[in-house]
Design a protein around this motif. Structure first.
Motif, short mmCIF file in Angstrom:
data_model
loop_
_atom_site.label_atom_id
_atom_site.label_comp_id
_atom_site.label_asym_id
_atom_site.label_seq_id
_atom_site.Cartn_x
_atom_site.Cartn_y
_atom_site.Cartn_z
N ARG A 1 0.81 -1.21 0.00
CA ARG A 1 0.00 0.00 0.00
C ARG A 1 0.85 1.26 0.00
NH1 ARG A 1 -3.22 -3.41 3.30
NH2 ARG A 1 -2.06 -2.79 5.16
N SER A 2 2.09 1.16 0.45
CA SER A 2 2.95 2.33 0.56
C SER A 2 4.31 2.02 -0.01
CB SER A 2 3.07 2.76 2.02
OG SER A 2 4.05 3.76 2.18
N ALA A 3 4.96 3.06 -0.55
CA ALA A 3 6.32 2.89 -1.07
C ALA A 3 7.34 2.84 0.05
CB ALA A 3 6.65 4.02 -2.04
N SER A 4 6.97 3.32 1.25
CA SER A 4 7.90 3.31 2.39
C SER A 4 7.74 2.03 3.18
CB SER A 4 7.63 4.52 3.29
OG SER A 4 6.34 4.45 3.84
N GLY A 5 8.77 1.71 3.95
CA GLY A 5 8.71 0.50 4.78
C GLY A 5 9.82 -0.48 4.43
N ASN A 6 10.39 -1.12 5.46
CA ASN A 6 11.44 -2.12 5.28
C ASN A 6 10.83 -3.46 4.89
OD1 ASN A 6 13.21 -0.18 6.06
ND2 ASN A 6 13.75 -1.11 8.01
N ARG A 7 11.40 -4.06 3.83
CA ARG A 7 10.91 -5.35 3.36
C ARG A 7 12.07 -6.23 2.92
NH1 ARG A 7 7.27 -1.17 0.43
NH2 ARG A 7 5.59 -0.99 1.96
N SER A 8 11.91 -7.51 3.14
CA SER A 8 12.92 -8.45 2.70
C SER A 8 12.23 -9.75 2.31
CB SER A 8 13.95 -8.70 3.81
OG SER A 8 15.02 -9.48 3.33
N LEU A 9 12.93 -10.58 1.56
CA LEU A 9 12.36 -11.84 1.08
C LEU A 9 13.34 -12.98 1.32
CD1 LEU A 9 14.05 -12.37 -1.71
CD2 LEU A 9 12.37 -10.84 -2.70
N TYR A 10 12.89 -14.18 1.00
CA TYR A 10 13.73 -15.36 1.13
C TYR A 10 13.76 -16.09 -0.21
CZ TYR A 10 15.04 -20.17 2.21
OH TYR A 10 15.63 -21.41 2.19
N PHE A 11 14.96 -16.49 -0.62
CA PHE A 11 15.12 -17.26 -1.85
C PHE A 11 15.64 -18.64 -1.51
CE2 PHE A 11 17.79 -18.72 -5.43
CZ PHE A 11 16.81 -18.77 -6.42
N ASP A 12 14.93 -19.66 -1.96
CA ASP A 12 15.33 -21.04 -1.74
C ASP A 12 16.17 -21.50 -2.93
OD1 ASP A 12 15.36 -23.96 -1.69
OD2 ASP A 12 13.90 -23.77 -0.07
N SER A 13 17.47 -21.65 -2.71
CA SER A 13 18.37 -22.01 -3.80
C SER A 13 18.12 -23.43 -4.30
CB SER A 13 19.83 -21.88 -3.35
OG SER A 13 20.12 -20.55 -3.01
N TYR A 14 17.52 -24.28 -3.45
CA TYR A 14 17.26 -25.67 -3.85
C TYR A 14 16.09 -25.75 -4.82
CZ TYR A 14 16.04 -30.61 -3.62
OH TYR A 14 15.72 -31.91 -3.93
N ASP A 15 14.94 -25.15 -4.44
CA ASP A 15 13.79 -25.24 -5.35
C ASP A 15 13.65 -24.02 -6.25
OD1 ASP A 15 12.69 -23.23 -3.78
OD2 ASP A 15 11.25 -24.53 -2.77
N GLN A 16 14.62 -23.06 -6.13
CA GLN A 16 14.64 -21.87 -6.99
C GLN A 16 13.33 -21.08 -6.90
OE1 GLN A 16 17.58 -21.06 -9.51
NE2 GLN A 16 18.21 -21.93 -7.54
N MET A 17 12.84 -20.92 -5.68
CA MET A 17 11.60 -20.19 -5.44
C MET A 17 11.85 -18.95 -4.58
SD MET A 17 9.03 -21.66 -6.96
CE MET A 17 8.87 -23.19 -7.90
N ILE A 18 11.05 -17.93 -4.85
CA ILE A 18 11.09 -16.68 -4.10
C ILE A 18 9.89 -16.63 -3.17
CG2 ILE A 18 11.01 -14.15 -4.28
CD1 ILE A 18 12.11 -14.52 -7.18
#
Length: 450
Positions: free
Chosen positions: A204-221
């Protein structure tokens, strides 16, 4: 069944948020790092502007590092702003940033830090974050990403930028760098040195801290936006979702097993990685005192299972794999004015002719404080508003005489008997808060023709 569990989660969240607010304001923990060293959970943060490192002992988080960088030139203590743990040849190190410097400490004895090295740049690049991309220690700033070797020499760089540096991460990948904006994940391939895919998300907003996880085994985000936790492949195909309560999505983390965890302010949720099935949830608002708000998230694992470290505003909180509380450390009282967002600067253009008007906006400073804006040798005063944001018009300076003597920076044009020489040069625009001493810079390419 999934909808029933979600409904129960929402009911619990509503009850949990009725806790009375604390009477004193605390220094907020919103980000940090965690690692397992010799089967001990080690965590830390620099959100207090000190380098704070804790170890888990039974049901207690014991602080064994609490230091600030000493400025011998002025005889004062400066501030740290971020940290990252790294194991090298069986020893544990913590890297920390302060202004233009990257620090490295040996904390292998889990009792006191030993300074190994300080690397300070000479070109006024203000580091916003330190992180680890694959096996590489990196810094992130308004100028992009710098890659360091173990001797703290810069060996590579990437032109990846974001007004919120926290939102640039590797997600645990050695090959990719992910840059989260308001509505997209930009997937940058380090080998190809370019963005290979843009994946749509919904904040909803351009501000805010965000991070994700990448699984190198199944190549999924795996990412959580403000509506749902999502599982994508590298082509951007949506494979699975889990709708949460509609609060801000912050971080997704995993210890590289079959589970993922995400934070959405109200608490932490555990999902099965294969199908995003709900397994457990925990409201963190009152679990370690009042004013809890789950933002930054790290997951590590030792022989007793996952340990979920939550940077929970008023505390650093450690949960087990069932999301039950193991330990926490409360933040100290904060007498400073409230800062409502991370530092950022934005220009209406990346290049400007000399004497043209440019518009600079920014935020993350103390409310209503005076700001000093420096463009080359010119200083002007700006004023932050009640939210710590400001707007300022500036005049683009001239390039230096040295730029006209640099062949790569000069172009020549002629028409009839007249000719013109144009030179280009990058210059920094720096903004310093008078009270907060917060310091941030952004680059502008200046163009002068004569």
């Amino acid at each position: 069944m999934k909808k029933v569990l979600l409904a129960l989660l929402i009911i619990i969240v509503v009850v949990g948020t009725t806790t009375l607010p604390a009477k004193t304001k605390v220094r907020a923990y919103y980000s940090g790092d965690a690692i397992i060293y010799n089967d001990v959970v080690v965590t830390g943060s620099a959100n207090s502007e000190s380098l704070e490192v804790f170890k888990l002992e039974g049901q207690k988080l014991v602080k064994f590092v609490d230091i600030k960088p000493y400025n011998s030139r002025f005889g004062t203590y400066d501030s740290f702003f971020d940290l990252k743990f790294n194991q090298e040849d069986g020893r544990l190190y913590v890297y920390a940033i302060s202004g233009y410097s990257l620090y490295k400490y040996d904390i292998s004895d889990l009792s006191s830090p030993s300074l190994v090295k300080i690397s300070t740049n000479s070109y006024w690049e203000w580091y916003s974050r330190v992180d680890k991309f694959g096996n590489d220690i990196v810094t992130i700033s308004a100028r992009g990403v710098k890659v360091f070797n173990r001797n703290m020499d810069i060996v590579d760089s990437y032109d990846i930028k974001n007004d919120i540096p926290y939102n640039i991460s590797s997600g645990g990948s050695s090959q990719y760098i992910f840059n989260i904006t308001k509505d997209q994940i930009n997937v940058f391939d380090r080998s190809a040195r370019k963005v290979t895919k843009n994946i749509n998300v919904d904040y909803r907003s351009a501000s805010g801290n965000r991070s994700l996880y990448f699984d190198s085994y199944d190549q999924m985000i795996y990412v959580v936006d403000d509506y749902s936790a999502k599982k994508f492949d590298l082509n951007g195909a949506l494979k699975s979702t889990f709708d949460h309560s509609g609060n801000p999505g912050y971080d997704v983390a995993s210890s590289n097993n079959e589970y993922i965890y995400f934070s959405n302010g109200l608490g932490v949720v555990k999902l099965e990685k294969s199908n995003t099935k709900l397994l457990a949830s925990q409201v963190t608002g009152g679990i370690a005192g009042t004013e809890g708000w789950a933002m930054g998230l790290k997951v590590v694992a030792n022989f007793t299972g996952d340990k979920v470290v939550v940077f929970n505003n008023s505390s650093i909180l450690v949960l087990n794999d069932k999301l039950n509380k193991l330990a926490y450390a409360r933040a100290g009282e904060d007498t400073r004015p409230e800062v409502k967002e991370n530092l950022f600067l934005h220009l209406n253009t990346v290049a400007a002719p000399t004497n043209s008007v440019i518009n600079l906006t920014g935020g993350g400073y103390y409310p209503n404080e005076k700001l000093t804006v420096t463009v080359k040798d010119t200083k002007v005063t700006a004023q932050a508003d009640e939210n710590g944001r400001f707007k300022q018009t500036l005049v683009a300076p001239a390039v230096s005489n040295q730029a006209f003597n640099t062949a790569s920076a000069v172009t020549m044009a002629s028409a009839g008997t007249s000719s013109a020489v144009t030179a280009r040069e990058r210059t920094d625009i720096k903004v310093v808060g008078e009270q907060s001493k917060f310091n941030y810079s952004i680059s502008l390419e200046v163009v002068t023709t004569k």
